[in-house]
Motif scaffolding. Sequence first.
Motif, mmCIF file in Angstrom:
data_model
loop_
_atom_site.group_PDB
_atom_site.id
_atom_site.type_symbol
_atom_site.label_atom_id
_atom_site.label_comp_id
_atom_site.label_asym_id
_atom_site.label_seq_id
_atom_site.Cartn_x
_atom_site.Cartn_y
_atom_site.Cartn_z
ATOM 1 N N ASP A 12 0.835 -1.207 0.000
ATOM 2 C CA ASP A 12 0.000 0.000 0.000
ATOM 3 C C ASP A 12 0.872 1.260 0.000
ATOM 4 O O ASP A 12 0.606 2.209 -0.732
ATOM 5 N N TRP A 13 1.907 1.242 0.836
ATOM 6 C CA TRP A 13 2.794 2.407 0.910
ATOM 7 C C TRP A 13 3.599 2.569 -0.373
ATOM 8 O O TRP A 13 3.799 3.695 -0.856
ATOM 9 N N LEU A 14 4.077 1.475 -0.933
ATOM 10 C CA LEU A 14 4.839 1.571 -2.171
ATOM 11 C C LEU A 14 3.949 2.046 -3.325
ATOM 12 O O LEU A 14 4.385 2.844 -4.166
ATOM 13 N N ALA A 15 2.707 1.590 -3.365
ATOM 14 C CA ALA A 15 1.775 2.049 -4.403
ATOM 15 C C ALA A 15 1.473 3.538 -4.222
ATOM 16 O O ALA A 15 1.434 4.300 -5.202
ATOM 17 N N PHE A 16 1.283 3.963 -2.993
ATOM 18 C CA PHE A 16 1.022 5.382 -2.714
ATOM 19 C C PHE A 16 2.226 6.237 -3.108
ATOM 20 O O PHE A 16 2.087 7.293 -3.738
ATOM 21 N N GLY A 17 3.420 5.764 -2.758
ATOM 22 C CA GLY A 17 4.635 6.483 -3.136
ATOM 23 C C GLY A 17 4.807 6.555 -4.643
ATOM 24 O O GLY A 17 5.165 7.605 -5.190
ATOM 25 N N THR A 18 4.516 5.470 -5.328
ATOM 26 C CA THR A 18 4.606 5.457 -6.794
ATOM 27 C C THR A 18 3.597 6.413 -7.399
ATOM 28 O O THR A 18 3.914 7.149 -8.341
ATOM 29 N N LEU A 19 2.387 6.430 -6.873
ATOM 30 C CA LEU A 19 1.361 7.353 -7.364
ATOM 31 C C LEU A 19 1.806 8.810 -7.191
ATOM 32 O O LEU A 19 1.662 9.632 -8.099
ATOM 33 N N LEU A 20 2.367 9.129 -6.032
ATOM 34 C CA LEU A 20 2.848 10.487 -5.791
ATOM 35 C C LEU A 20 3.981 10.857 -6.739
ATOM 36 O O LEU A 20 4.036 11.985 -7.257
ATOM 37 N N LEU A 21 4.892 9.919 -7.003
ATOM 38 C CA LEU A 21 5.991 10.200 -7.917
ATOM 39 C C LEU A 21 5.496 10.357 -9.350
ATOM 40 O O LEU A 21 6.011 11.198 -10.099
ATOM 41 N N ILE A 22 4.496 9.601 -9.737
ATOM 42 C CA ILE A 22 3.912 9.763 -11.074
ATOM 43 C C ILE A 22 3.241 11.122 -11.196
ATOM 44 O O ILE A 22 3.392 11.822 -12.200
ATOM 45 N N LEU A 23 2.521 11.531 -10.163
ATOM 46 C CA LEU A 23 1.896 12.850 -10.189
ATOM 47 C C LEU A 23 2.936 13.963 -10.224
ATOM 48 O O LEU A 23 2.713 15.011 -10.834
ATOM 49 N N GLU A 24 4.086 13.726 -9.595
ATOM 50 C CA GLU A 24 5.173 14.712 -9.615
ATOM 51 C C GLU A 24 5.690 14.932 -11.033
ATOM 52 O O GLU A 24 6.042 16.047 -11.409
ATOM 53 N N LEU A 35 7.145 13.668 -0.674
ATOM 54 C CA LEU A 35 6.090 12.835 -0.094
ATOM 55 C C LEU A 35 6.171 11.415 -0.648
ATOM 56 O O LEU A 35 5.974 10.438 0.081
ATOM 57 N N GLY A 36 6.447 11.288 -1.938
ATOM 58 C CA GLY A 36 6.581 9.962 -2.550
ATOM 59 C C GLY A 36 7.751 9.193 -1.982
ATOM 60 O O GLY A 36 7.657 7.984 -1.722
ATOM 61 N N ILE A 37 8.862 9.885 -1.778
ATOM 62 C CA ILE A 37 10.032 9.223 -1.187
ATOM 63 C C ILE A 37 9.739 8.822 0.261
ATOM 64 O O ILE A 37 10.137 7.737 0.701
ATOM 65 N N ALA A 38 9.033 9.669 0.989
ATOM 66 C CA ALA A 38 8.679 9.332 2.370
ATOM 67 C C ALA A 38 7.754 8.113 2.412
ATOM 68 O O ALA A 38 7.918 7.231 3.267
ATOM 69 N N ALA A 39 6.789 8.046 1.502
ATOM 70 C CA ALA A 39 5.883 6.895 1.457
ATOM 71 C C ALA A 39 6.658 5.626 1.120
ATOM 72 O O ALA A 39 6.393 4.559 1.701
ATOM 73 N N ALA A 40 7.606 5.721 0.200
ATOM 74 C CA ALA A 40 8.424 4.550 -0.123
ATOM 75 C C ALA A 40 9.261 4.130 1.076
ATOM 76 O O ALA A 40 9.440 2.923 1.335
ATOM 77 N N GLY A 41 9.767 5.108 1.828
ATOM 78 C CA GLY A 41 10.532 4.788 3.036
ATOM 79 C C GLY A 41 9.697 4.060 4.078
ATOM 80 O O GLY A 41 10.149 3.097 4.706
ATOM 81 N N VAL A 42 8.459 4.503 4.249
ATOM 82 C CA VAL A 42 7.557 3.820 5.186
ATOM 83 C C VAL A 42 7.240 2.421 4.658
ATOM 84 O O VAL A 42 7.123 1.466 5.440
ATOM 85 N N GLY A 43 7.115 2.284 3.337
ATOM 86 C CA GLY A 43 6.889 0.961 2.751
ATOM 87 C C GLY A 43 8.031 0.013 3.047
ATOM 88 O O GLY A 43 7.809 -1.154 3.390
ATOM 89 N N VAL A 44 9.249 0.491 2.949
ATOM 90 C CA VAL A 44 10.419 -0.345 3.258
ATOM 91 C C VAL A 44 10.420 -0.723 4.738
ATOM 92 O O VAL A 44 10.669 -1.879 5.101
ATOM 93 N N LEU A 45 10.129 0.253 5.616
ATOM 94 C CA LEU A 45 10.097 -0.052 7.052
ATOM 95 C C LEU A 45 8.983 -1.040 7.403
ATOM 96 O O LEU A 45 9.167 -1.919 8.244
ATOM 97 N N SER A 46 7.830 -0.897 6.753
ATOM 98 C CA SER A 46 6.745 -1.839 7.054
ATOM 99 C C SER A 46 7.035 -3.224 6.476
ATOM 100 O O SER A 46 6.487 -4.220 6.951
ATOM 101 N N TYR A 47 7.888 -3.305 5.472
ATOM 102 C CA TYR A 47 8.325 -4.609 4.972
ATOM 103 C C TYR A 47 9.293 -5.247 5.967
ATOM 104 O O TYR A 47 9.210 -6.441 6.254
#
Length: 148
Positions: A12-24, A35-47
Amino acid sequence: MISYLQHLSFWDWLAFGTLLLILEVFGAGGYLLWLGIAAAGVGVLSYLFPALPWTWQFLLFGLFSVLSAVLWWRRQRSAAKPSEQPGLNQRGQELLGRQFVLHEAINAGRGKIKAGDSLWLVSGPDLPAGTAVRVVGQDGVLLKVEAL
């Protein structure tokens, strides 16, 4: 909704981060990048920590977002340096102090000089055409000259 939040996965976090980066990419001006990088970071931590509660995930997302934006802002501020060409895009500034020959006589305080391939309006004391002058100032597109 609460049950969805309680079962957030790293996807979910990686998809959200990817969506934010695409919008960027579509021109957000850098705001969504962090924000996209932060979401990806949370995705890595939750993994890495699958038992991480959703409240901590959102707190980490907020912290990473602010931290990454502030660090980038500070880096940009420290990397800014004065231009090596301070007169760039300020037409006429490069003419200050240079000498020219009057192309048209100065009558009633106005005349013209030829600088390169351009004619410039000049102001100064009444002088005949062909007189050598020096540019001593600028007022918009009007150069101020004095006789040599």
